[in-house]
Design an enzyme around this catalytic site. Structure first.
Site, mmCIF file in Angstrom:
data_model
loop_
_atom_site.group_PDB
_atom_site.id
_atom_site.type_symbol
_atom_site.label_atom_id
_atom_site.label_comp_id
_atom_site.label_asym_id
_atom_site.label_seq_id
_atom_site.Cartn_x
_atom_site.Cartn_y
_atom_site.Cartn_z
ATOM 1 C CG ASN A 1 8.561 -10.187 15.159
ATOM 2 O OD1 ASN A 1 8.257 -11.533 15.347
ATOM 3 N ND2 ASN A 1 7.933 -9.276 14.830
ATOM 4 N NE ARG B 1 4.551 -9.871 17.485
ATOM 5 C CZ ARG B 1 4.311 -8.722 16.820
ATOM 6 N NH1 ARG B 1 5.387 -8.152 16.392
ATOM 7 N NH2 ARG B 1 2.968 -8.481 16.726
ATOM 8 C CG HIS C 1 -2.449 -7.144 15.628
ATOM 9 N ND1 HIS C 1 -3.352 -6.868 14.606
ATOM 10 C CD2 HIS C 1 -1.476 -7.539 14.733
ATOM 11 C CE1 HIS C 1 -3.011 -7.114 13.345
ATOM 12 N NE2 HIS C 1 -1.923 -7.601 13.532
ATOM 13 N NE ARG D 1 -3.835 -12.791 7.856
ATOM 14 C CZ ARG D 1 -3.231 -12.259 9.053
ATOM 15 N NH1 ARG D 1 -3.902 -12.291 10.103
ATOM 16 N NH2 ARG D 1 -2.219 -11.969 8.866
ATOM 17 N N GLY E 1 -3.683 2.587 9.264
ATOM 18 C CA GLY E 1 -4.363 3.416 10.028
ATOM 19 C C GLY E 1 -3.519 4.602 10.307
ATOM 20 C CD GLU E 2 1.425 3.743 12.463
ATOM 21 O OE1 GLU E 2 2.464 4.197 11.692
ATOM 22 O OE2 GLU E 2 1.446 2.879 13.282
ATOM 23 C CG ASN E 3 1.348 5.723 6.655
ATOM 24 O OD1 ASN E 3 1.896 6.760 6.745
ATOM 25 N ND2 ASN E 3 1.678 4.516 6.874
ATOM 26 C CD GLU F 1 3.310 -4.573 16.841
ATOM 27 O OE1 GLU F 1 3.800 -4.024 15.800
ATOM 28 O OE2 GLU F 1 2.702 -5.652 16.974
HETATM 29 P P1 ADP Z 1 2.141 -5.491 8.574
HETATM 30 O O1 ADP Z 1 0.588 -5.971 9.107
HETATM 31 O O2 ADP Z 1 2.995 -6.341 7.902
HETATM 32 O O3 ADP Z 1 3.254 -5.029 9.704
HETATM 33 P P2 ADP Z 1 2.036 -2.738 7.950
HETATM 34 O O4 ADP Z 1 1.386 -2.274 9.125
HETATM 35 O O5 ADP Z 1 3.344 -2.151 7.590
HETATM 36 O O6 ADP Z 1 1.899 -4.244 7.942
HETATM 37 O O7 ADP Z 1 1.078 -2.033 6.920
HETATM 38 C C1 ADP Z 1 0.935 -2.463 5.661
HETATM 39 C C2 ADP Z 1 -0.089 -1.703 5.011
HETATM 40 O O8 ADP Z 1 -0.117 -0.526 5.159
HETATM 41 C C3 ADP Z 1 -0.309 -1.950 3.458
HETATM 42 O O9 ADP Z 1 -1.417 -2.407 2.970
HETATM 43 C C4 ADP Z 1 0.255 -0.720 2.886
HETATM 44 O O10 ADP Z 1 -0.045 -0.385 1.358
HETATM 45 C C5 ADP Z 1 -0.243 0.307 3.692
HETATM 46 N N1 ADP Z 1 0.177 1.448 3.474
HETATM 47 C C6 ADP Z 1 1.551 2.063 4.139
HETATM 48 N N2 ADP Z 1 1.894 3.102 3.577
HETATM 49 C C7 ADP Z 1 0.558 3.783 3.373
HETATM 50 C C8 ADP Z 1 -0.030 5.057 2.768
HETATM 51 N N3 ADP Z 1 0.864 6.092 2.879
HETATM 52 N N4 ADP Z 1 -1.052 4.922 2.423
HETATM 53 C C9 ADP Z 1 -1.980 3.929 2.389
HETATM 54 N N5 ADP Z 1 -1.460 2.946 2.800
HETATM 55 C C10 ADP Z 1 -0.304 2.590 3.117
#
Ligand code: ADP
Length: 406
Positions: free
Chosen positions: A10, A91, A182, A243, A335-337, A387
């Site tokens: 990538n 990618r 995406h 953005r 979304g995951e965290n 991905e």
């Molecule tokens: P990218 O689009 O650069 O791949 P990521 O998918 O890594 O970005 O997502 C980054 C975002 O996820 C940031 O805003 C970061 O603060 C948020 N993030 C990561 N871990 C956590 C967490 N534990 N709780 C809340 N937000 C999180």
């Protein structure tokens, strides 16, 4: 031994991510990333079989020189890894209307990637450097380089959804339309949800929310994308790290005509100074905003605007489905965290019969997947995106004449 490992590249505008993946057992043999430290100094970090390595390299002028290091000093030099390489997956952010699937890279494909530079100038030109350099350093793999496009999954969007209500000629002559982004992540989420729910891909109906620094949402009906929030470029749609997403386009004319702001600066405002950063006035990092949202001015407002936009999109996308709706899926760093973003968003979707299960939601973070809604609710899931795995599987399948593994 049968060679099967895929080198996934990538080659982006601010970093290069690389990995070597076995597409069959889905194991990552190597992962790596570059980071620009200052001036011409870069840090390359990589991990092989869980052992971490790093190297600072100086006097670097471009991605060309970093790739040389990655290819020769990390991959080719490691004979055990190199001898098992099967193909190389790249990618590619933008494929215009040229590609609805991944393809073997040849001159025609390169010309089409060049043709789409106008829609993603920073990304596509760097991707081409990645392709040329892999041709150079891996001459035996020239016919085994695969392009995997972020736009391809969105090519199934019907015309009535991808066209803007602009003069038709702008589409006919200049191909101005919604392309989305995406797509590789939304495709992964579609395949994974089908797998989790034990359904065939052609029967899967979901809304996929990829929430990271960039954020996008897709409506996927019968396994195919039918609408997505990003547009001609990744600026449209949801609120993102920096953005703005959707705005009234007249704001641009107001900034230009009445405030005298130059067009390049307006571009910078919308792409780099807006979103969570713009509203909070401090950070684009959701984790930081979330941690401090009770005591920092505008942090709660940034979160509220982010969730309002997201639930508005979910509400509108759900009207695209009939009775057969399987799940709302969250992925990406946020979304995951972010338990908070998921809870606030789902709470505002009560009328659609989404009910958060606070305990389940709290327990899903850092690469865990699972259900976050109550048993009598519509289903919402969290699935960590992967991905690279889609790129690796496509790169394996295409060379193997599409004998599909998933
Ligand atoms: P990218 O689009 O650069 O791949 P990521 O998918 O890594 O970005 O997502 C980054 C975002 O996820 C940031 O805003 C970061 O603060 C948020 N993030 C990561 N871990 C956590 C967490 N534990 N709780 C809340 N937000 C999180």
């Amino acid at each position: 031994m049968i060679k099967k490992n895929i080198l996934v590249i990538n080659c982006g505008s601010s970093s290069i991510k690389f990995s070597i993946i076995n597409p069959i057992n889905e194991k990552k043999i190597l992962t790596g990333i570059t980071k620009h430290l200052k001036n011409k100094i870069y840090l390359i970090k990589w991990k092989i079989n869980n052992i971490n390595y790093k190297k600072k390299i100086n006097k670097i002028n471009s991605n060309l020189e970093i790739l040389k290091f990655i290819f020769t000093s990390i991959i080719i030099k490691n004979k055990k890894i190199f001898k098992n390489l099967f193909s190389i997956g790249h990618r590619i952010v933008h494929g215009g209307e040229h590609f609805s699937n991944s393809v073997i890279i040849n001159d025609k494909v390169i010309n089409s990637i060049k043709d789409s530079i106008k829609f993603a100038p920073l990304h596509n030109s760097e991707h081409l450097i990645g392709i040329y350099k892999s041709f150079k350093y891996f001459p035996n793999f020239i016919k085994k380089n695969i392009a995997v496009f972020d736009t391809a999954f969105h090519q199934s969007i019907p015309k009535k959804f991808f066209l803007y209500a602009l003069p038709y000629n702008l589409y006919k002559k200049y191909k101005i339309r919604k392309y989305g982004a995406h797509g590789i992540s939304h495709k992964f989420i579609t395949l994974k949800t089908a797998n989790i729910l034990n359904k065939e891909i052609k029967n899967i109906n979901i809304i996929s929310c990829h929430l990271g620094n960039g954020c996008s949402i897709s409506a996927i009906k019968n396994g195919k994308c039918i609408d997505t929030s990003m547009g001609l470029t990744p600026l449209e749609g949801l609120v993102m790290g920096t953005r703005c997403g959707d705005i009234d386009s007249s704001i641009i004319f107001y900034l230009y005509n009445f405030l005298g702001i130059k067009i390049d600066k307006i571009n910078k405002i919308l792409n780099n100074e807006s979103g969570l950063l713009g509203i909070s006035e401090i950070s684009n990092d959701l984790k930081y905003i979330e941690k401090n949202y009770k005591n920092k001015k505008n942090f709660k407002l940034a979160i509220d605007i982010f969730c309002h936009r997201l639930s508005k999109y979910i509400g509108s996308y759900i009207t695209l489905f009939n009775k057969n709706f399987d799940a709302l899926v969250f992925t990406g760093g946020i979304g995951e965290n972010s338990e908070l973003i998921r809870e606030l968003t789902i709470n505002s979707l009560n009328i659609l019969n989404f009910k958060i299960d606070k305990i389940l939601n709290k327990n899903i973070y850092y690469k865990k997947s699972g259900i976050i809604t109550k048993f009598n609710s519509r289903l919402a899931l969290v699935i960590p995106s992967n991905e690279e795995l889609i790129i690796a599987k496509d790169s394996y399948n295409i060379i193997n004449n599409n004998k599909f593994i998933n």
